[in-house]
Design a protein around this motif. Structure first.
Motif, PDB file in Angstrom:
ATOM      1  N   ASP A   1       0.662   4.182  -2.746  1.00 26.03           N
ATOM      2  CA  ASP A   1       0.505   5.597  -2.386  1.00 26.03           C
ATOM      3  C   ASP A   1       1.491   6.456  -3.179  1.00 26.03           C
ATOM      4  O   ASP A   1       1.137   7.501  -3.748  1.00 26.03           O
ATOM      5  CB  ASP A   1       0.781   5.777  -0.887  1.00 26.03           C
ATOM      6  CG  ASP A   1      -0.511   5.964  -0.101  1.00 26.03           C
ATOM      7  OD1 ASP A   1      -1.501   6.387  -0.716  1.00 26.03           O
ATOM      8  OD2 ASP A   1      -0.517   5.686   1.106  1.00 26.03           O
TER       9      ASP A   1
ATOM     10  N   LYS B   1      -8.576   3.293   3.713  1.00 25.18           N
ATOM     11  CA  LYS B   1      -7.498   3.751   2.834  1.00 25.18           C
ATOM     12  C   LYS B   1      -8.065   4.138   1.462  1.00 25.18           C
ATOM     13  O   LYS B   1      -7.661   5.143   0.870  1.00 25.18           O
ATOM     14  CB  LYS B   1      -6.455   2.644   2.678  1.00 25.18           C
ATOM     15  CG  LYS B   1      -5.214   3.078   1.892  1.00 25.18           C
ATOM     16  CD  LYS B   1      -4.457   4.171   2.636  1.00 25.18           C
ATOM     17  CE  LYS B   1      -3.231   4.625   1.904  1.00 25.18           C
ATOM     18  NZ  LYS B   1      -2.508   5.698   2.624  1.00 25.18           N
TER      19      LYS B   1
ATOM     20  N   VAL C   1       0.827  -1.214   0.000  1.00 25.03           N
ATOM     21  CA  VAL C   1       0.000   0.000   0.000  1.00 25.03           C
ATOM     22  C   VAL C   1       0.861   1.264   0.000  1.00 25.03           C
ATOM     23  O   VAL C   1       0.542   2.249  -0.684  1.00 25.03           O
ATOM     24  CB  VAL C   1      -0.963  -0.016   1.204  1.00 25.03           C
ATOM     25  CG1 VAL C   1      -1.765   1.287   1.257  1.00 25.03           C
ATOM     26  CG2 VAL C   1      -1.886  -1.214   1.115  1.00 25.03           C
TER      27      VAL C   1
ATOM     28  N   GLU D   1      -9.634   7.405   1.710  1.00 27.21           N
ATOM     29  CA  GLU D   1      -8.590   8.441   1.734  1.00 27.21           C
ATOM     30  C   GLU D   1      -8.164   8.780   0.309  1.00 27.21           C
ATOM     31  O   GLU D   1      -7.991   9.974  -0.029  1.00 27.21           O
ATOM     32  CB  GLU D   1      -7.391   7.923   2.533  1.00 27.21           C
ATOM     33  CG  GLU D   1      -6.212   8.909   2.600  1.00 27.21           C
ATOM     34  CD  GLU D   1      -4.969   8.285   3.203  1.00 27.21           C
ATOM     35  OE1 GLU D   1      -3.865   8.535   2.671  1.00 27.21           O
ATOM     36  OE2 GLU D   1      -5.096   7.520   4.200  1.00 27.21           O
TER      37      GLU D   1
END
Length: 849
Positions: free
Chosen positions: A82, A107, A78, A110
């Motif tokens: 990102d 997530k 992850v 987000e």
């Protein structure tokens, strides 16, 4: 360095820190090149790791391309994703559930807040439904982002998701939603309504059942239920009958309320009385009785409404329905009386007693008037089998023999080939090309079909001196006829191989003679006079019959008119050729040579245990097997020896061919099938073949032997409806015949029930369809039940259902309980669930009308 080489270097050396800079610098064209490299190596030479996963994510131009390349890899980095998304996000990511489901729900939100992606509603619903499996608290999941409680949570009611899962941390959505309502975090009326919206999506059974359970779990008040009554009623039109009982239970809470719409309910529930589900009918009858008790206006309508319940043969259901009519129906109502009359044949005896005041004397007599002389449809009318008349007819017929593989066609084919053998020249062989092509297609088959094709190919090679492309190809695919038999070839196939080898020798000699064993009447019968006429042709030409052709013909002779036929044979044949027919005219011929068990089908049965393996776990199940010995025999042994000692490795149409080889001595064939596919209730297969075998046997119209009863008793309880239906048809066809021993069939059934091999319910369901059709059937079924009950030696599961059928038959036949059955009942009278029925059978005096 080239793009491909750079990617391989990063992947093979797992330089994880270099992959994101590598991907970010790629141009659209270079991404396409990278995708081609991934397609070439991934899932072949390369396995998945973080490097390949990130490269696949960045370089797949569509969601479909990504899903194809990235299957079965769940450990996504992850933090690196990102970093990638800061520079590049594929357009399709927001709709790609297979990728996002491996990312934490919060997530993903987000990323949406940052503008990396825009989630679709269905993806949101699925991600949220699985979020309870994460390490976040419920508060964090629901309230970190306002969009969850304001929007996403309602999407759970709009799509099929994993909302019905229970997670290891003990959380589930049913409890969570109830807590949210208790804390006034959600609108209660909206949640209740959305439950029915979810059900009306009519997706999977589990999905609908879960939302129905959620609705009940929220404990709606009567007012809330009534507000949603239209939604409840609409479910009664669903194809998912598993929803009916819980919905009816909810409706049952409010049927006495003034706001309840009885007319609308009866309209919505119109199909329910005709259903067979006992729980559905019980719940429906409770509702109807409450309505009838409260409101007189609906009593006649309810009595008429529930009448289809009487199509159900469950005594308890019929009695409950009859009590409602007896209590709330008007005995003078012509509507009710006329409608009850139309269900007369379905009413059980106790039901008729309860409805007595609705039945006039005339109507009662109509119920008890049974058809005494009703003729059952003939199973099979034997037809004359016409031989093929000319060589041109034979050429037209030949391809069908190998394409269709019908059991009786090859005999006609072989007979014609023998009679037209010398007429088949080079021209006719060319015209037989379609038949050779059809035979060539049989190359991958087994059994007699392959043997027949091998024979025909060998014949073609014998006759076609110049050869042909098809025959030359077939030469490579088929063995020579003399080499066809292998080590594991069943004995009966070896016999047929000898039979065809003998025929082939006659063809090589250029003989034009008929096949002795070709049937002249369906399904396989030979008239003794026609056989005599054929043998006379052999006598006149001084030809010795092929042994297995002669033996097969003799075994197919229909046993009729022997006295006159014997005189005819003595006139037509000399002593040498008349002696060939000794097995036909000497009733002791076979008895002196074979054990009675093989001739009469009286093999012993053995109870035992069989291990069935399911997912590598052994389960022990009871079974009944036939004790039949497989002896070694010399090659020159008669055809019957081959048949009696060959009961393994024979399937499909070959079974019917073998059955029709020796129809009077078929017990070993049925013993084989019972042992292989019908010995227990769990491991049953080959239902189509078994059905065809039973049908083929019934066409013979012969007396049943012990093995046939065993086969029939197993068929009755088969899970395959076609097979079990055929078995019950066979019983109905034979049950009143003098040569059908209903007691033996009952013993076989009783043994199976006694040993836990078969469920009683299937017996009840099968017999229920035929009770009351006519008096001879009713009497025969009573004898069957007596035999079954005498064989059962302990209270088996659902024994009450057998006693209920027996009680009904006693009433229809105006009989008293059999003395031997009464002794069995005395042994069972302390069984709680049997007490009432046993008392009834022991004490109820029946009036003879």
């Amino acid at each position: 360095m080239l793009i491909g080489d750079e990617l391989k270097t990063i992947y093979l050396n797992f330089r994880i820190k270099e992959i994101i800079p590598f991907l970010i610098k790629l141009t659209p064209k270079e991404k396409k090149e990278t995708a081609v490299i991934l397609k070439k190596f991934l899932n072949k030479d390369w396995g998945h790791n973080h490097v390949s996963m990130l490269a696949t994510l960045a370089c797949s131009s569509t969601q479909e391309e990504y899903e194809k390349l990235a299957s079965a890899y769940y450990a996504l980095p992850v933090d690196l994703i990102d970093e990638l998304f800061e520079s590049y996000v594929p357009e399709w990511v927001g709709n790609c559930y297979p990728f996002l489901r491996n990312i934490d729900y919060l997530k993903v939100l987000e990323w949406q807040e940052k503008g990396y992606l825009q989630l679709t509603d269905e993806v949101c619903a699925n991600l949220l439904s699985e979020s309870l499996a994460s390490n976040h608290t419920s508060e964090e999941i629901l309230f970190t982002y306002p969009i969850t409680i304001n929007s996403h949570i309602w999407l759970l009611f709009q799509y099929e998701t994993s909302i019905n899962c229970h997670y290891q941390n003990g959380r589930n959505w049913k409890v969570l939603l109830r807590e949210l309502l208790s804390d006034n975090k959600l609108d209660r009326s909206k949640v209740l309504q959305r439950c029915w919206d979810a059900i009306n999506l009519n997706v999977s059974k589990d999905h609908n059942s879960w939302f129905l359970e959620l609705f009940s779990h929220l404990e709606p008040s009567d007012k809330e239920i009534l507000a949603l009554k239209d939604n409840l009623f609409s479910v009664l039109h669903s194809s998912q009958q598993s929803l009916f009982v819980p919905v009816l239970k909810i409706i049952n809470q409010v049927t006495t309320e003034d706001e309840f719409k009885t007319e609308e309910f009866l309209k919505a529930a119109l199909v329910l009385p005709a259903l067979q589900g006992k729980n559905i009918l019980n719940t429906l009858l409770q509702i109807l009785e409450k309505i009838a008790k409260k409101d007189k206006r609906y009593r006649e309508e309810i009595c008429l409404f529930l009448l289809p319940v009487f199509m159900n043969k469950d005594a308890a259901i019929q009695i409950k329905a009859a009590k409602i009519i007896a209590k709330y129906g008007d005995p003078d109502s012509e509507n009710i009386k006329n409608e009850i009359l139309s269900y007369g044949e379905s009413l059980l005896s106790d039901t008729k007693v309860l409805l007595e005041k609705f039945l006039s004397i005339k109507e009662n007599n109509e119920f008890h008037t049974l058809v005494e002389n009703e003729e059952l449809a003939v199973w099979h009318i034997s037809q004359t089998v016409s031989p093929i008349q000319s060589a041109s007819d034979f050429i037209f017929f030949a391809p069908q023999v190998f394409s269709n593989n019908n059991p009786g066609d090859f005999d006609l084919f072989l007979d014609a080939l023998m009679r037209f053998n010398t007429e088949i020249n080079e021209e006719e062989l060319n015209q037989l090309e379609p038949a050779f092509k059809a035979a060539l297609k049989v190359k991958g088959s087994v059994g007699m079909h392959h043997l027949h094709a091998t024979f025909f190919i060998q014949y073609g090679l014998l006759k076609h001196k110049n050869g042909s492309p098809i025959l030359n190809e077939a030469r490579k695919e088929f063995p020579e006829l003399e080499n066809w038999v292998g080590k594991r070839t069943p004995l009966i196939f070896k016999a047929y191989h000898q039979f065809l080898s003998g025929i082939f020798e006659l063809l090589k000699q250029g003989k034009n003679i008929p096949l002795l064993s070709v049937p002249d009447h369906t399904p396989c019968w030979i008239d003794i006079r026609k056989l005599v006429d054929k043998i006379k042709i052999y006598q006149d030409l001084k030809i010795i019959p092929v042994p297995f052709d002669l033996q097969r013909a003799i075994l197919r002779v229909k046993k009729e008119h022997f006295a006159e036929s014997k005189k005819y044979a003595q006139i037509q044949l000399g002593k040498e050729y008349f002696k060939y027919l000794e097995p036909v005219f000497d009733p002791e011929y076979f008895k002196a040579r074979y054990e009675s068990a093989y001739l009469e089908g009286s093999f012993n049965r053995k109870l035992g245990i069989r291990k069935i393996y399911k997912a590598y776990v052994a389960e022990e199940v009871p079974e009944i097997t036939v004790t039949i010995e497989n002896k070694e025999i010399p090659a020159e042994a008669p055809l019957l020896d081959h048949l009696f000692n060959s009961y393994h490795g024979v399937y499909d149409h070959d079974l019917i061919r073998i059955l029709y080889t020796a129809p009077y001595f078929s017990a070993s064939v049925f013993a084989k099938k019972c042992n292989e596919t019908l010995s227990n209730a769990v491991y049953q297969y080959d239902s189509k073949t078994n059905t065809e075998l039973l049908d083929a046997w019934m066409k013979l119209d012969l007396p049943f032997q012990s093995m046939h009863y065993l086969f029939l008793s197993a068929a009755m309880f088969s899970k395959d409806k076609t097979f079990s239906g055929t078995a019950f048809e066979a019983i109905i066809h034979k049950i009143a015949s003098d040569d059908f021993d209903i007691g033996t069939l009952g013993i076989m059934i009783g043994e199976k029930i006694n040993f836990g091999l078969v469920p009683v319910k299937r017996l009840r369901d099968g017999i229920d369809r035929f009770i009351g059709l006519n008096s001879s059937l009713n009497r025969a079924f009573e004898k069957l039940l007596i035999s079954i009950l005498k064989t059962i030696d302990h209270p088996v599961f659902n024994l009450k259902k057998i006693l209920e059928i027996y009680d009904e038959l006693l009433h229809l036949n105006q009989s008293k309980t059999d003395a031997d059955v009464a002794m069995r009942l005395k042994e069972w009278e302390n069984e709680n669930n049997l007490k009432k029925m046993i008392i009834k059978l022991k004490t109820n005096e029946r009036k003879i009308v």
